[in-house]
Motif scaffolding. Structure first.
Motif: not given
Ligand SMILES: Cc1cc2nc3c(=O)[nH]c(=O)nc-3n(C[C@H](O)[C@H](O)[C@H](O)COP(=O)(O)OP(=O)(O)OC[C@H]3O[C@@H](n4cnc5c(N)ncnc54)[C@H](O)[C@@H]3O)c2cc1C
Length: 445
Positions: A52-53, A78, A85, A216, A244-245, A248, A266, A310, A354, A383, A386
């Protein structure tokens, strides 16, 4: 039986990296794939990661005419953004941390409120078919809570269309008599976060962004005034990099980022489509539901008539779909006793990671890090990605396009390692969530 899907090792569930094909948000028809980077190319801004970011940042940079290339390890959505949720929360849980930001805190809150409908606005503007529905939200409780009354009054004073509701209204909205008190937010609602993220990426491409999947990033090095970003088969030269990972962050490049956050695994679940009889019983207003105060089992009914929820899995048992679905059904049967007579089947189960900036629930505001000269990281969306992902992508794109980083609504910070990083996950998975389940089961809260 659920179909056999790639990568079902227990360890992959535990790290939230099981194949995205497990996520219940994927459409039946596969989306177009973005090819890998196989050349040496040049750009102004390289965005690493397209959740999203990263997707919002890429879109809003491209819209402003900035040359942007986005590199994604797999395919857009991904990460957590394709696994969440689906709740679109248009208010902030806790304004307290903003006080420490001074004027910027006021600007952050004002920007958040101004753009609180960003998910629905972006879908409308770019024709994104993201099952985004402004159905409102209900925080529902078994009994009155002063904290809820205060919260509703505060946001009403900000001009929100929000009210305290009691048993009769809750029965009408949610279809249950169990809840006696709550907040009805008439904004917010639900979205399919995977489709939404991919929709933003497609719009970014239409505005001139170049997006590479299966790429990657394995290294970032300075070359004079510019940065060189390496993937296995190609490379990119850019004036700036924005990472913006999210959770990860344990990459080989800038490993210090991984120490700035509290990761938490989660899990998400989607039922098979509900029968018309069940759809009449459960949540007739189709609001995004959350249970107050435990927050267990946030719930939406999506455009495919499935219940999506969730929770946080037990330690070392993130793969155990059966257990969490059984917990969820127990909760559902308690709230809607009539559903005991129906078969409700699990359609999809997945996990995700998260990344939180605080070990205190609800105090975790996202972070913008200055990692090096020309290298930023927008991370730790907690969390509420969105709404935060699209909003902060917009704010950062505005600042980068006008070369006024100081205008971004987030303060620019140096990455600092957090203390007792694993304690947060330990506390949440071993103590808080199991206790919350017991409290809920015996109807204490
Ligand atoms: C189960 C669950 C439920 C949630 N529920 C909600 C909810 O209801 N509402 C809400 O608002 N939020 C919710 N969230 C949180 C929300 O999903 C996150 O805040 C948000 O998705 C984070 O977005 P992001 O872009 O920062 O990260 P991500 O979506 O994780 O994206 C990071 C991307 O970076 C890529 N990447 C990593 N390393 C590299 C590399 N070396 N090179 C290239 N690419 C790389 C990854 O593949 C990934 O696509 C939930 C999260 C989970 C896991």
């Amino acid at each position: 039986m659920m179909p056999l899907l790639p990568s079902t090792r227990h360890a992959d569930y535990e790290t939230g990296t099981i194949a995205i094909e497990h996520s219940g948000w994927l459409p039946e028809q596969h989306l177009a794939m973005h090819e890998g980077l196989a050349d040496d190319i040049d750009t102004d801004i390289a965005v690493i990661g397209s959740g999203l970011a990263g997707a919002s940042l890429s879109l809003h940079l491209a819209e402003r005419g900035v040359k942007v290339v986005t590199l994604e390890a797999r395919q857009p959505g991904n990460g957590a953004s394709g696994r969440n949720a689906g709740h679109v929360q248009t208010f902030l849980e806790n304004l307290e941390p903003l006080h420490a930001w001074g004027d910027r805190g006021k600007r952050f809150a004002a920007f958040f409120m101004e753009h609180r409908n960003i998910v629905f606005d972006l879908c409308a503007k770019h024709g994104i078919d993201g099952d985004a529905v402004k159905s409102g939200m209900v925080e529902a409780a078994y009994r009155p809570h002063t904290a809820l009354a205060k919260k509703a009054a505060l946001w009403k004073a900000f001009g929100y269309n929000v009210d305290i509701v009691t048993a009769a209204s809750l029965r009408e909205l949610l279809g249950t008599e169990k809840y006696r008190y709550g907040i009805h937010w008439r904004e917010g609602g639900r979205v399919n976060p995977y489709l939404f993220t991919n929709g933003m990426i497609s719009a970014a491409v239409r505005h001139g962004a170049r997006v590479f999947g299966d790429s990657p990033v394995i290294g970032c090095h300075r070359e004079g005034q510019r940065w060189r970003v390496d993937t296995a088969r190609g490379s990119l030269r850019a004036q700036r990099i924005v990472i913006c990972t999210n959770g990860h962050a344990g990459n080989l490049f800038f490993p210090e980022l991984a120490r700035t956050q509290y990761p938490l695994v989660a899990c998400g679940m989607a039922t098979k489509p509900l029968s018309p009889a069940l759809l009449d019983i459960i949540n007739p207003a189709r609001v995004a539901m959350t249970h107050y105060p435990t927050g267990l089992y946030p719930m939406v009914i999506d455009g495919r008539n499935r219940l999506v929820t969730a929770t946080i899995p037990h330690p070392c048992r993130a793969h155990d779909a059966k257990t969490y679905f059984a917990y969820f059904l127990r909760y559902l049967h308690r709230i809607y006793p009539q559903t005991r007579n129906f078969e409700i089947e699990l359609g999809a189960y997945w996990t995700g990671i998260t990344a939180n900036s605080s070990s205190v629930y609800h105090a975790d505001y996202p972070k913008l890090y200055q990692v090096d000269d020309g290298v930023l990281a927008l991370m730790n969306l907690g969390t509420w990605g969105n709404v935060m992902g699209p909003q902060l992508g917009l704010s950062l794109a505005q600042s980068l396009a006008s070369e006024r980083l100081d205008d971004c609504v987030l303060p620019l910070e140096r990455p600092e390692p957090v203390r007792f990083q694993r304690l947060f996950e330990f506390k949440t998975r071993h103590l808080m969530i199991p206790v919350a389940r017991v409290i809920d089961r015996i109807n204490l809260a």
